[in-house]
Design a protein around this motif. Structure first.
Motif, PDB file in Angstrom:
ATOM      1  N   SER A  53       4.312   3.256   2.012  1.00 23.08           N
ATOM      2  CA  SER A  53       4.678   1.862   2.329  1.00 23.08           C
ATOM      3  C   SER A  53       3.474   1.160   1.611  1.00 23.08           C
ATOM      4  O   SER A  53       2.636   1.713   1.089  1.00 23.08           O
ATOM      5  CB  SER A  53       4.635   1.657   4.148  1.00 23.08           C
ATOM      6  N   VAL A  54       3.719  -0.238   1.592  1.00 21.84           N
ATOM      7  CA  VAL A  54       2.612  -0.849   0.847  1.00 21.84           C
ATOM      8  C   VAL A  54       1.166  -0.852   1.619  1.00 21.84           C
ATOM      9  O   VAL A  54       0.190  -0.802   0.717  1.00 21.84           O
ATOM     10  CB  VAL A  54       3.156  -2.490   0.822  1.00 21.84           C
ATOM     11  N   HIS A  76       6.605   1.652  -6.245  1.00 19.84           N
ATOM     12  CA  HIS A  76       7.106   1.676  -4.864  1.00 19.84           C
ATOM     13  C   HIS A  76       8.358   0.803  -4.795  1.00 19.84           C
ATOM     14  O   HIS A  76       9.318   1.167  -4.277  1.00 19.84           O
ATOM     15  CB  HIS A  76       5.954   1.030  -4.094  1.00 19.84           C
ATOM     16  N   VAL A  77       8.103  -0.482  -5.453  1.00 15.25           N
ATOM     17  CA  VAL A  77       9.015  -1.317  -5.560  1.00 15.25           C
ATOM     18  C   VAL A  77      10.506  -0.735  -6.221  1.00 15.25           C
ATOM     19  O   VAL A  77      11.758  -0.883  -5.510  1.00 15.25           O
ATOM     20  CB  VAL A  77       8.855  -2.579  -6.088  1.00 15.25           C
ATOM     21  N   LEU A  78      10.341   0.002  -7.228  1.00 11.39           N
ATOM     22  CA  LEU A  78      11.406   0.405  -7.909  1.00 11.39           C
ATOM     23  C   LEU A  78      12.155   1.548  -7.058  1.00 11.39           C
ATOM     24  O   LEU A  78      13.380   1.698  -7.195  1.00 11.39           O
ATOM     25  CB  LEU A  78      10.927   0.997  -9.475  1.00 11.39           C
ATOM     26  N   PHE A  79      11.295   2.547  -6.459  1.00  9.56           N
ATOM     27  CA  PHE A  79      11.913   3.448  -5.629  1.00  9.56           C
ATOM     28  C   PHE A  79      12.488   3.100  -4.437  1.00  9.56           C
ATOM     29  O   PHE A  79      13.684   3.361  -4.155  1.00  9.56           O
ATOM     30  CB  PHE A  79      10.574   4.544  -5.145  1.00  9.56           C
ATOM     31  N   GLU A  80      12.096   1.509  -3.904  1.00 14.72           N
ATOM     32  CA  GLU A  80      12.783   1.252  -2.760  1.00 14.72           C
ATOM     33  C   GLU A  80      14.175   0.611  -3.198  1.00 14.72           C
ATOM     34  O   GLU A  80      15.356   0.754  -2.495  1.00 14.72           O
ATOM     35  CB  GLU A  80      11.871  -0.200  -2.361  1.00 14.72           C
ATOM     36  N   ALA A 422      -1.083  10.038   3.994  1.00 10.58           N
ATOM     37  CA  ALA A 422      -0.569   8.716   4.117  1.00 10.58           C
ATOM     38  C   ALA A 422      -1.819   8.413   5.318  1.00 10.58           C
ATOM     39  O   ALA A 422      -2.427   7.098   5.105  1.00 10.58           O
ATOM     40  CB  ALA A 422       0.655   8.448   4.614  1.00 10.58           C
ATOM     41  N   GLU A 423      -2.058   9.254   6.371  1.00 15.57           N
ATOM     42  CA  GLU A 423      -3.044   8.778   7.599  1.00 15.57           C
ATOM     43  C   GLU A 423      -4.442   8.619   6.937  1.00 15.57           C
ATOM     44  O   GLU A 423      -5.013   7.773   7.320  1.00 15.57           O
ATOM     45  CB  GLU A 423      -2.887   9.767   8.546  1.00 15.57           C
ATOM     46  N   SER A 424      -4.751   9.474   6.148  1.00 13.88           N
ATOM     47  CA  SER A 424      -6.027   9.647   5.558  1.00 13.88           C
ATOM     48  C   SER A 424      -6.381   8.776   4.390  1.00 13.88           C
ATOM     49  O   SER A 424      -7.582   8.666   3.911  1.00 13.88           O
ATOM     50  CB  SER A 424      -6.366  11.189   5.201  1.00 13.88           C
ATOM     51  N   GLY A 425      -5.381   8.255   3.972  1.00 13.78           N
ATOM     52  CA  GLY A 425      -5.394   7.399   2.674  1.00 13.78           C
ATOM     53  C   GLY A 425      -6.054   8.240   1.537  1.00 13.78           C
ATOM     54  O   GLY A 425      -6.639   7.936   0.562  1.00 13.78           O
ATOM     55  N   THR A 426      -5.339   9.391   1.172  1.00 10.95           N
ATOM     56  CA  THR A 426      -5.854  10.158   0.189  1.00 10.95           C
ATOM     57  C   THR A 426      -4.123  10.831  -0.477  1.00 10.95           C
ATOM     58  O   THR A 426      -3.182  10.672  -0.085  1.00 10.95           O
ATOM     59  CB  THR A 426      -6.438  11.559   0.594  1.00 10.95           C
TER      60      THR A 426
END
Length: 495
Positions: A53-54, A76-80, A422-426
């Motif tokens: 997600s953004v 991200h936009v293109l994959f969406e 995603a949770e750890s920002g890595t």
């Protein structure tokens, strides 16, 4: 017979000069776009981040890869919109380089004639560096496309200077500054185009008004990119793997500069073109665009190792322009004595060059052209896994294969993972302590280890990875081992 050429026919000829290189480059980009359904580690980073997600992407950029943030958000936009696939991943690069080829053709036609435009535009897609990045799911081709448009804008602003034209040209100067800024947000090494353009302005003898407007647009773009530059420098550990600059690494750029210099020398024979100042030439645009980014990156690498030619891929636009100018000069030299041969020179040269680089083109479109393939090893994991199995990754960055192909790892326990990416920002997640990993490895009967294979495999230096390796060696035996496209999956069974 009248020698008059109708405006429609003249317009069609002008259109062919840029349209043919654009279609040629597009065809080269679409050819073998999936690379036999392979994705390597750099593209895997794009793939897995684009799927977040953004908010998750923004969280990650505070920790790692801020320099690629704008590109990740775009993808991200293109994959969406279009879904995750190798086509969505790579098509933006193909389209951007198509735009770059059209820009080279338009600049070459304006400064050195139609043969220069046609030859330069067609040559761009054949350059080995461009061949490699043309189908790459990273930002470098996008920067090249933006550099092509910004250089075309600069040439148009220099070509027909008129007194009092400042107010009428401000939209193009604004567009120029905005493009330079966008390119810098995609990769701030693209700001090396500014000293290249400054040298072009000096070479062309630009007036004070033009210089003032260029300085304003350039300063605005640089100021807009400055926060990203300063913040990304706090994450400089990401490029610590780049080796120090050596003379051997400069061999390729030296050859490119030599070829470009020959083209710049030959451009003298193309003579002045209608509608442009005498000193504004293909050499004045192409040679700085080729030389300044390469030499600037080499100079920066003396302070911190940073020399990767893909960082300044846009410099290849300068080389293509100079090649086109050299071909145009050859056509001009042949025309008086051998008019038919001169008309065939550019098509023949492009055809011979295409055949010469065909082995390179074929190799670049194969999975073997990259270090590894995260998709192929995921397929092996899907075939080898059994209910109740666990999975380990050495080093932890090899978790990218599970992030790109989560279905292949469904049902496997990632026993070393403490917090997800995603949770750890890595990019790879945070792993547990060595003691916790040893404890987690007491339960599984079978473990699948995903790692590197071949000459690129290196033992990990982290304590967590040493703990994984030690437990596997002491308490498990190898029952199956598969190596495919730079990755390896080994099945361990408890003794």
């Amino acid at each position: 017979m009248s020698s008059h050429i109708s405006p429609v026919r003249a317009g069609s000829r002008r259109c062919v000069v840029w349209l043919l290189p654009a279609l040629w480059t597009l065809a080269l980009g679409l050819w073998g776009l999936s690379r036999q359904n392979s994705v390597w580690r750099d593209e895997a980073a794009t793939w897995q981040v684009a799927g977040r997600s953004v908010g998750e992407i923004w969280h990650m950029l505070g920790t790692v890869d801020a320099v690629h943030g704008a590109y990740y958000l775009l993808m991200h936009v293109l994959f969406e919109w279009f879904g995750a696939s190798t086509t969505t991943l790579r098509l933006p690069s193909v389209l951007a380089m198509t735009v770059a080829a059209a820009c080279v053709a338009l600049i070459g036609r304006r400064l050195a004639g139609p043969w220069a435009g046609l030859g330069g535009g067609l040559a761009l897609g054949l350059l080995p560096a461009v061949q490699f990045q043309l189908q790459e799911g990273r930002a470098y081709s996008l920067v090249a496309g933006g550099a092509g448009v910004s250089t075309l804008l600069l040439v148009s602003l220099l070509a027909r200077p008129r007194p009092g034209a400042g107010r009428r040209t401000w939209p193009r100067w604004t567009a120029y500054g905005a493009l330079v800024l966008v390119c810098a947000l995609l990769n701030w090494f693209s700001l090396l185009i500014l000293p290249a353009h400054a040298l072009t302005l000096w070479w062309a003898g630009a007036g004070r008004g033009v210089l003032a407007r260029w300085l304003a647009a350039s300063a605005a773009a640089a100021a807009g990119a400055l926060p990203l530059i300063l913040f990304s420098r706090t994450q400089s550990g990401q490029v610590s793997w780049i080796p120090p600059l050596t003379w051997t690494m400069l061999t390729g750029p030296a050859v490119l500069l030599a070829v470009g210099s020959i083209g710049a020398w030959a451009d003298r024979w193309n003579g002045p073109r209608p509608g442009r100042p005498h000193r504004l030439s293909a050499a004045a645009v192409g040679l700085p665009l080729l030389a300044v980014p390469l030499l600037g990156l080499a100079a920066a690498s003396l302070v911190q190792p940073l020399f990767l030619d893909r960082y300044v891929l846009f410099s290849m636009l300068g080389l293509a322009l100079l090649i086109g100018a050299g071909l145009a000069a050859a056509v001009r030299g042949l025309a008086p004595r051998w008019p038919r041969a001169s008309a065939s020179l550019v098509p023949v040269a492009v055809g011979v060059s295409a055949l010469a680089v065909l082995p390179v083109a074929l190799a670049d479109r194969s999975p073997a052209s990259r270090i590894d393939d995260v998709l192929s090893v995921a397929g092996e994991v899907a075939r080898l896994k059994q209910a109740g199995d666990a999975v380990l990754f050495v080093p932890a960055a090899r978790r990218d294969t599970a992030l790109v192909s989560p279905g292949a790892f469904a049902g496997l326990a990632d026993v070393a993972l403490a917090r997800g990416p995603a949770e750890s920002g890595t990019l790879k997640g945070e792993e547990a302590s060595p003691a916790a990993i040893r404890a987690a490895l007491e339960a599984p009967r079978r473990i699948l280890l995903v790692t590197d294979s071949g000459p690129k495999a290196r033992p990990s230096g982290s304590e967590a990875d040493r703990a994984k390796t030690a437990v596997l060696k002491a308490e498990f035996k190898v029952v199956e081992d598969r190596q495919v496209r730079g990755r390896r999956v080994t099945v361990y069974e408890r003794l």
